[in-house]
Enzyme design. Structure first.
Site, PDB file in Angstrom:
ATOM      1  CG  HIS A 220      -2.031   0.937   1.222  1.00 28.15           C
ATOM      2  ND1 HIS A 220      -2.216   1.885   0.240  1.00 28.15           N
ATOM      3  CD2 HIS A 220      -3.035   1.142   2.112  1.00 28.15           C
ATOM      4  CE1 HIS A 220      -3.282   2.611   0.521  1.00 28.15           C
ATOM      5  NE2 HIS A 220      -3.792   2.196   1.662  1.00 28.15           N
ATOM      6  CG  HIS A 259      -3.098   3.419  -9.860  1.00 27.35           C
ATOM      7  ND1 HIS A 259      -4.418   3.206  -9.570  1.00 27.35           N
ATOM      8  CD2 HIS A 259      -2.568   4.057  -8.794  1.00 27.35           C
ATOM      9  CE1 HIS A 259      -4.669   3.698  -8.374  1.00 27.35           C
ATOM     10  NE2 HIS A 259      -3.569   4.216  -7.867  1.00 27.35           N
ATOM     11  CG  ASP A 315       3.690   6.178  -4.775  1.00 35.27           C
ATOM     12  OD1 ASP A 315       3.685   7.113  -3.965  1.00 35.27           O
ATOM     13  OD2 ASP A 315       2.889   5.231  -4.726  1.00 35.27           O
TER      14      ASP A 315
END
Ligand code: COA
Length: 378
Positions: A220, A259, A315
């Site tokens: 996560h 994703h 990220d």
């Protein structure tokens, strides 16, 4: 017989007005506003207000709200002791999870509201997490507790506490905007955790503490840490192209790419990329930016050959932004929690409005009824 969905994938578990993700178009909305508009026009405090009240504040409402949130930044003495006494090599997420529960005892919600604390009013959970994270790092470096400042934005004050000196305004702004980008993202694992705990009528502190535990897991939070490990092992722009080809030939995942929901470039990654560019320019150090762009270009070329819609996620650039801001890698996931706590609280409040305790079923695949063999016969 209900259908079995491993990991609850595809299961709609609640109605929510908070966040919409359009994965195909690469759009993210908080309460109907695009993330790009929010980053361009708002502060983290303003977005937190939006998430807690459902509407953007007027100037007056924001001024009252900000003052309340800034007044809640300082830590009670026993909490400072707790951070100091925590085992030195514990991960800051373990500390954070414990501290959030502990903080609960310093708020008057028990007296006035029972387990239904007035968390929209106290704002301790949101305001203090930044102070806990900065204080953890200060103690790691053998420094003293530095009380937060009330005249700085949430992001700028965090950098101030971390560094012991006021950041330049642009760096403070980048930190604040990074918090906006990470504040909310619908029914991800930690948010779902917060809602499950809230659905039992537990306190918001216990719900947030559980969410911190969920975010700690490597599936996560933590992808930006992995991106920086990748960048460090690549080492230079010139090595990036071969590195990506080799990784993909070996069927390795390239961190920061792809994703579950987005089938286009994550809208947050555009913003992070721009900040990384600006910070690199300011510091005259393009190393991280150049490596990441080379990785992205090579990766995209390979994906285009196969027609795969896999693009950078938030990220991909965020770790490098934090690194350039001088933030240690160990704090990346705690910073995620510092931002996401606004989203968690928003979901906790929404859950309470029309609550039903979460109770999915498991498909039993164990033994049929068995005869219990007494100990002496086993
Ligand atoms: C985030 C992630 C789990 C999404 O997974 P998903 O949408 O379910 O996609 P899958 O894992 O099923 O992958 C689909 C295909 O794309 C490939 N793929 C997905 N992400 C990839 C990546 N980052 N690098 C290389 N290949 C990737 C898979 O290998 C798979 O290929 P195949 O069809 O030949 O088997 C995945 O993209 C990933 O692991 N990314 C890297 C980690 C990361 O950055 N996580 C942060 C997310 S915010």
């Amino acid at each position: 017989m209900a259908e079995f969905a491993k990991g609850l994938e595809g299961v709609v578990a609640a109605e929510s007005k908070i966040c919409r993700i359009d994965g195909e178009a690469g759009q993210l909305y908080y309460m109907g506003y695009t993330i790009t508009d929010l980053v361009e026009h708002c502060t983290f405090e303003e977005v937190t207000y939006l998430l807690l009240y459902g509407e953007l504040p007027t100037r007056e409402q924001l001024s009252v709200f900000s003052a309340k949130m800034r007044n809640a930044r300082d830590l009670p003495e026993p909490v400072i002791h707790m951070i100091r006494d925590f085992p030195k090599d514990a991960h800051p997420m373990e500390l954070l999870q414990s501290v959030v529960s502990y903080l609960s005892s310093y708020v008057e919600h028990r007296i006035h509201h029972g387990p239904h604390c007035n968390c929209r009013d106290t704002l301790h959970q949101i305001a203090e997490i930044a102070t806990v994270v900065a204080t953890y790092q200060r103690f790691q470096e053998g420094k003293e507790y530095l009380p937060p400042r009330k005249d700085l934005s949430h992001g700028a004050n965090f950098l101030y506490m971390l560094r012991g000196e006021e950041p330049d305004p642009f760096e403070g702004e980048v930190m604040d905007k990074a918090l906006i980008l990470h504040a909310e993202h619908s029914f991800n694992a930690s948010t779902f955790t917060a809602r499950v705990v809230a659905s039992t009528m537990s306190t918001c502190y216990c719900s947030i503490s559980a969410a911190v535990g969920s975010l700690y897991g490597s599936l996560h939070g933590g992808a930006n840490e992995k991106v920086m490990e990748m960048v460090d092992s690549i080492g230079s722009k010139d090595a990036a192209r071969d590195w990506v080809h080799t990784a993909l030939d070996k069927k390795q995942k390239v961190m920061g790419m792809g994703h579950r929901v987005y089938r286009a470039k994550d809208p947050r990654s555009f913003v992070m990329e721009e900040y990384l560019k600006d910070l690199s320019e300011k510091k005259s150090d393009w190393k991280y930016y150049e490596i990441l762009k080379e990785v992205e270009t090579t990766f995209r070329e390979r994906m285009e050959e196969k027609g795969k819609p896999i693009y950078p996620n938030v990220d991909f650039f965020s770790g490098a932004v934090y690194r350039v801001l001088g933030i240690p890698t160990k704090l990346f996931t705690p910073i995620f929690a510092m931002a996401r706590v606004s989203g968690w609280l928003s979901h906790i409040l929404e859950q309470r409005v029309d609550n039903r305790i979460y109770r999915p079923k498991a498909q039993y695949v164990g033994h049929e009824q068995r005869r219990l063999v007494p100990m002496e016969e086993r």
